[in-house]
Write a protein that holds these residues in place. Structure first.
Motif, short mmCIF file in Angstrom:
data_model
loop_
_atom_site.label_atom_id
_atom_site.label_comp_id
_atom_site.label_asym_id
_atom_site.label_seq_id
_atom_site.Cartn_x
_atom_site.Cartn_y
_atom_site.Cartn_z
N THR A 194 -56.79 44.30 18.43
CA THR A 194 -56.79 44.18 17.08
C THR A 194 -57.90 42.42 16.55
O THR A 194 -57.05 42.21 17.09
N ALA A 195 -58.82 42.44 16.33
CA ALA A 195 -59.46 41.71 15.34
C ALA A 195 -59.19 41.20 14.23
O ALA A 195 -59.11 41.81 13.26
N TYR A 212 -61.89 47.13 19.84
CA TYR A 212 -61.46 46.64 18.79
C TYR A 212 -61.13 46.92 17.70
O TYR A 212 -62.13 47.57 17.32
N ASN A 213 -59.67 47.85 17.36
CA ASN A 213 -59.67 47.97 15.23
C ASN A 213 -59.94 46.45 14.62
O ASN A 213 -59.27 45.65 15.29
N GLU A 229 -52.79 43.82 20.96
CA GLU A 229 -52.99 42.82 20.96
C GLU A 229 -53.79 42.52 19.92
O GLU A 229 -54.78 42.86 19.64
N ILE A 230 -53.47 40.90 19.91
CA ILE A 230 -54.51 40.40 18.10
C ILE A 230 -55.38 38.83 19.12
O ILE A 230 -54.38 37.73 18.72
N ILE A 231 -56.24 39.32 17.81
CA ILE A 231 -57.47 37.95 17.87
C ILE A 231 -57.39 37.09 16.49
O ILE A 231 -57.81 38.31 15.84
N PRO A 259 -45.77 35.69 16.74
CA PRO A 259 -45.40 37.38 17.58
C PRO A 259 -46.11 36.85 19.38
O PRO A 259 -47.13 36.18 18.87
N ASP A 260 -45.33 37.45 20.28
CA ASP A 260 -46.23 36.90 21.25
C ASP A 260 -47.23 37.87 21.50
O ASP A 260 -48.90 37.46 22.33
N ASN A 261 -47.64 38.91 20.85
CA ASN A 261 -49.28 39.75 20.84
C ASN A 261 -50.33 38.99 20.24
O ASN A 261 -51.68 39.69 20.50
N VAL A 262 -49.54 38.00 19.97
CA VAL A 262 -51.03 37.20 19.57
C VAL A 262 -51.55 36.40 19.75
O VAL A 262 -50.60 35.53 20.54
N LYS A 263 -52.84 36.56 21.24
CA LYS A 263 -52.87 36.02 21.83
C LYS A 263 -54.00 34.78 21.94
O LYS A 263 -53.79 33.66 23.36
#
Length: 306
Positions: free
Chosen positions: A88-89, A114-115, A157-159, A179-183
């Protein structure tokens, strides 16, 4: 009291009243959401890529809403990926813009699988709010958007990608507990701090020094909007960031000066890359060379979200 003392007090009161009036004027000029005469008008001629992105956006988005911690109804557009790859962006627009302006940026990420979530900042677009936060209160809003995305798609996973004020917003967000999924982050022409940017604009637009108008207006902003400009320090937030970040800036930027690029670039502790767009003015990096812009972003994010 002596006559001299009365005169001195009268002069002091006049100065205070004058500064208060000037501060309220500059607050309305800079912080109240309204049409801004000093903003350059966008070109009426649209590129083929932008026209295609706008049509795609209009046909495919849905609407999301959340309530901010201070009770504002915030709105966003959501565009799901064609196939769910759990990426996800979240894309942040600029000062006095809106999420719908960011269709071409959204298309880049959507084409990569990406979403895409595009929030309207408080006081912009469809979101409530009677002031502009320059990224500071918005960083808290973005924590809520991240939480909302994770509730909808726990495996994603997020950007975060932002332009201008949106870039400052995501840089300020980078210094929060995430959160850890913000990369990773991509910031495009963001400023080093609100004080730096508004001091620069005060000089450019009115040929006035920062003192005393900046601290006076900052105090008025605290009273009317709940934050001091000095709190909104991008560099301090970046010093708490350890995640990867791509820094983009046009070397002909005369709105957020190009000199701010090195300030923010050197502040972050995480892995980082720099992309200077030669000849580009403010927020024109994408329109200057869409192919290279997309290539740079793709190469960067694929290192951290394969």
């Amino acid at each position: 009291m002596s006559k001299t003392g009365k005169i001195i007090i009268s002069i002091i009161l006049l100065i205070i009243i004058g500064l208060g009036a000037a501060g309220n004027y500059f607050y309305s000029y800079a912080v109240v959401p309204a049409k801004k005469e000093f903003l350059a008008a966008s070109s009426s001629k649209k590129s083929t890529q932008l026209i295609a992105a706008e049509k795609w956006f209009d046909a495919n988005h849905s609407n999301w809403q959340i309530t901010s911690k201070d009770g504002l109804e915030l709105s966003a557009y959501y565009l799901p990926a064609k196939t769910n790859q759990h990426k996800t962006a979240i894309i942040a627009h600029g000062y006095m813009g809106q999420a719908a302006d960011m269709s071409q940026y959204a298309k880049i990420y959507h084409d990569l699988g990406y979403n895409v979530l595009l929030p309207d900042a408080r006081g912009h677009g469809k979101s409530e709010g009677n002031y502009i936060g320059f990224g500071w209160p918005e960083r808290k809003d973005y924590l809520q958007w991240i939480k909302y995305v994770n509730k909808k798609e726990p495996r994603t996973e997020i950007i975060l990608h932002g332009v201008s004020m949106g870039a400052a917003t995501i840089m300020m967000t980078s210094g929060e507990k995430l959160p850890d999924n913000v990369k990773a982050f991509v910031e495009d022409c963001g400023y080093s701090s609100v004080n730096d940017e508004l001091s620069y604009q005060l000089k450019q637009l009115f040929n006035l020094p920062a003192f005393p108008l900046i601290p006076v207006t900052s105090l008025i902003t605290k009273i009317r909007a709940g934050y001091f400009w000095g709190e909104a320090d991008t560099i301090k937030q970046l010093r708490k960031n350890n995640r990867p970040m791509l820094f983009i800036h046009g070397d002909k930027d005369d709105f957020v000066p190009f000199s701010m690029l090195d300030k923010v670039y050197h502040a972050t502790k995480g892995p980082k890359e720099k992309y200077v767009v030669h000849g580009a003015k403010h927020a024109e990096a994408l329109s200057s060379d869409p192919t290279l812009y997309q290539k740079k972003i793709t190469e960067f994010i694929q290192k951290y979200i394969p």
